[in-house]
Write a protein that holds these residues in place. Sequence first.
Motif, PDB file in Angstrom:
ATOM      1  N   LEU A 134     -21.035  10.560  -7.983  1.00  0.00           N
ATOM      2  CA  LEU A 134     -20.477   9.292  -6.985  1.00  0.00           C
ATOM      3  C   LEU A 134     -21.391   8.967  -6.044  1.00  0.00           C
ATOM      4  O   LEU A 134     -21.344   7.877  -5.189  1.00  0.00           O
ATOM      5  CB  LEU A 134     -19.149   9.753  -6.650  1.00  0.00           C
ATOM      6  CG  LEU A 134     -18.179   9.673  -7.728  1.00  0.00           C
ATOM      7  CD1 LEU A 134     -16.803  10.346  -7.235  1.00  0.00           C
ATOM      8  CD2 LEU A 134     -17.875   8.358  -8.154  1.00  0.00           C
ATOM      9  N   ARG A 157       0.836  -1.222  -0.055  1.00  0.00           N
ATOM     10  CA  ARG A 157      -0.094  -0.181   0.065  1.00  0.00           C
ATOM     11  C   ARG A 157       0.943   1.225  -0.045  1.00  0.00           C
ATOM     12  O   ARG A 157       0.531   2.082  -0.834  1.00  0.00           O
ATOM     13  CB  ARG A 157      -0.928   0.070   1.200  1.00  0.00           C
ATOM     14  CG  ARG A 157      -1.983   1.076   1.078  1.00  0.00           C
ATOM     15  CD  ARG A 157      -3.203   0.641   2.107  1.00  0.00           C
ATOM     16  NE  ARG A 157      -3.938   1.902   2.116  1.00  0.00           N
ATOM     17  CZ  ARG A 157      -5.067   2.018   1.533  1.00  0.00           C
ATOM     18  NH1 ARG A 157      -5.918   1.072   1.069  1.00  0.00           N
ATOM     19  NH2 ARG A 157      -5.864   3.254   1.897  1.00  0.00           N
ATOM     20  N   GLY A 204      -8.497   1.477 -11.076  1.00  0.00           N
ATOM     21  CA  GLY A 204      -8.581   2.802 -11.706  1.00  0.00           C
ATOM     22  C   GLY A 204      -9.758   2.526 -12.792  1.00  0.00           C
ATOM     23  O   GLY A 204     -10.231   3.657 -12.954  1.00  0.00           O
ATOM     24  N   THR A 219     -14.140   3.826 -12.429  1.00  0.00           N
ATOM     25  CA  THR A 219     -14.584   5.314 -13.031  1.00  0.00           C
ATOM     26  C   THR A 219     -15.093   5.248 -14.324  1.00  0.00           C
ATOM     27  O   THR A 219     -15.990   5.987 -14.676  1.00  0.00           O
ATOM     28  CB  THR A 219     -12.876   5.846 -13.517  1.00  0.00           C
ATOM     29  OG1 THR A 219     -12.097   5.908 -12.231  1.00  0.00           O
ATOM     30  CG2 THR A 219     -13.035   7.461 -13.990  1.00  0.00           C
TER      31      THR A 219
END
Length: 479
Positions: A353, A124, A295, A299
């Motif tokens: 969102l 991470r 990613g 999106t």
Amino acid sequence: MWLITLSVSLLVVMFVNWLMDYIKRWRMPPGPFPWPIIGNLSMFSGKSHLTFIDLAKKYGDVFSLKRGMTDVVVLNSVDALREALVEKSVAFAGRPHLQSSEIMSEGRRDMAYTDYSPAWKQHRKLVKSALRECASDKNLETQAHVALRDIIDELVSVESQAVDLHMHINNLVYNVVCPIAFGVRFDLENEDFQHLAGTEEDTYSNSPVGDIYPSLRFLPNRAKTNLQKLTGPFVEYFKHQVDRHRQEFNPDNPRDVTDHMIKAQKEAEEDGAHDITALTDTHLRQIVVDVFSGGTETTTHALRWAIQFFAAHPEIQEKVAAELDSVVGRDRLTGLGDRQNTPYTEATVNEVLRMGIPDPLSLPRATTQDTSLRGYHIPKGTMVLPNLWALHHDPDIWGDPHTFRPERFLDESGKLMPKPFAWMPFCVGRRACPGEKMGMADTYLLLGGLVQNFHFSFPVGERPDDADAPYKVVVTCRK
Ligand code: HEM
């Protein structure tokens, strides 16, 4: 005779197992009656985030279910999520050991599906630092503008037609994320692009029997075989990308996330800067896959919703276009420096969102130790589902949660207000999305660029009933 004896013995064993499990669940959160063997399996099909809202009305905001033989606890309110994921963040920081995620992540050697562990912490940290460099505002903006210019040409060529923009949106998002993750851009017809996009969608429709009955994970079944078949070429593609990066590697000029991970691996080998056992070639490849999948899917999903909302609410679309016109003009594409001067557009991204949340149940969590929540016992290893959709549609928090209304994020003078804690498309706590900054910036840039150039409407007489179903829009160039 022996057959009858065997059948009776089997039934007795199953009954005793079920009874012991029933007693174990005594101290766990309440929930509907779990049938032997199938548990509450039917409640996990279709839009389970909506089923869970109904169940919460009967059993409370923390309830438990059985997915086949697997215990699942659902968190259905902002208070429950806060207590579990923030106040008891370590106890709820695990991931369940699902057979599907094991296959996709080559034995959980990635970051997103792995246990809460020192290796996860190391991954991470490395991913966050690679994203800081490779997804800087400047680089993101450059990639987004290149990707937008290509898609603008494509969309001009289908002007006035009713088109399904699914693959166009995929292509747009891939051409921002993939250059940052592994330095590749695709045109719409590219075979690798079509393969990657197809694989991402198909993997989620294949849940092997081992996900529901862990003790049967070794049995062959169609979903398991399908998933293995899909994963093979997908992994090969990323292996090829990493190999290419190794040949071109220059430690003084890491170009993308893959180069950053190779650099970390070399530092681990040369001077012990990192734990080498958690940075094998497989780990490295899987971390790149995480950045790619994390990613792109989310999106893409957000933009598909956004265009659908715009087509359904032309007045909101025109307000965003007018704001961008007055602040940015028509001679350049929207940049990240425009964010603070375009509060209505920012509020629209927040609202997209909220209502079109890409992961309604987040990524499943698991408890890392025996713990408790609201006075109920939750054993180590229990799967935990945060129902983010429920929070985003809670009438006590939002008043009119089913209305698409960006103004809810603005004050009376039109300034952006701080978002309520209940707005959490990226979830919260230890495992919260490390790509939040990039995801927000991407969505703003791509949405802004599209609305600056095009108006989206539904074909006359067509308006999708189901927000998740494929839909077509008519694209009109803004003059
Ligand atoms: C609109 C965009 C995005 C949304 C809505 C989103 C949402 C989420 C959610 C809900 C989770 C689960 C978090 C949890 O368990 O607490 C997650 C995890 C993750 N996301 Fe995102 N994400 C987005 C963009 C990105 C981007 C751009 C990247 C990478 C560049 C990314 C990489 C990841 C990774 C690696 C994880 C796993 C984290 C871990 O297990 O420690 N996401 N995301």
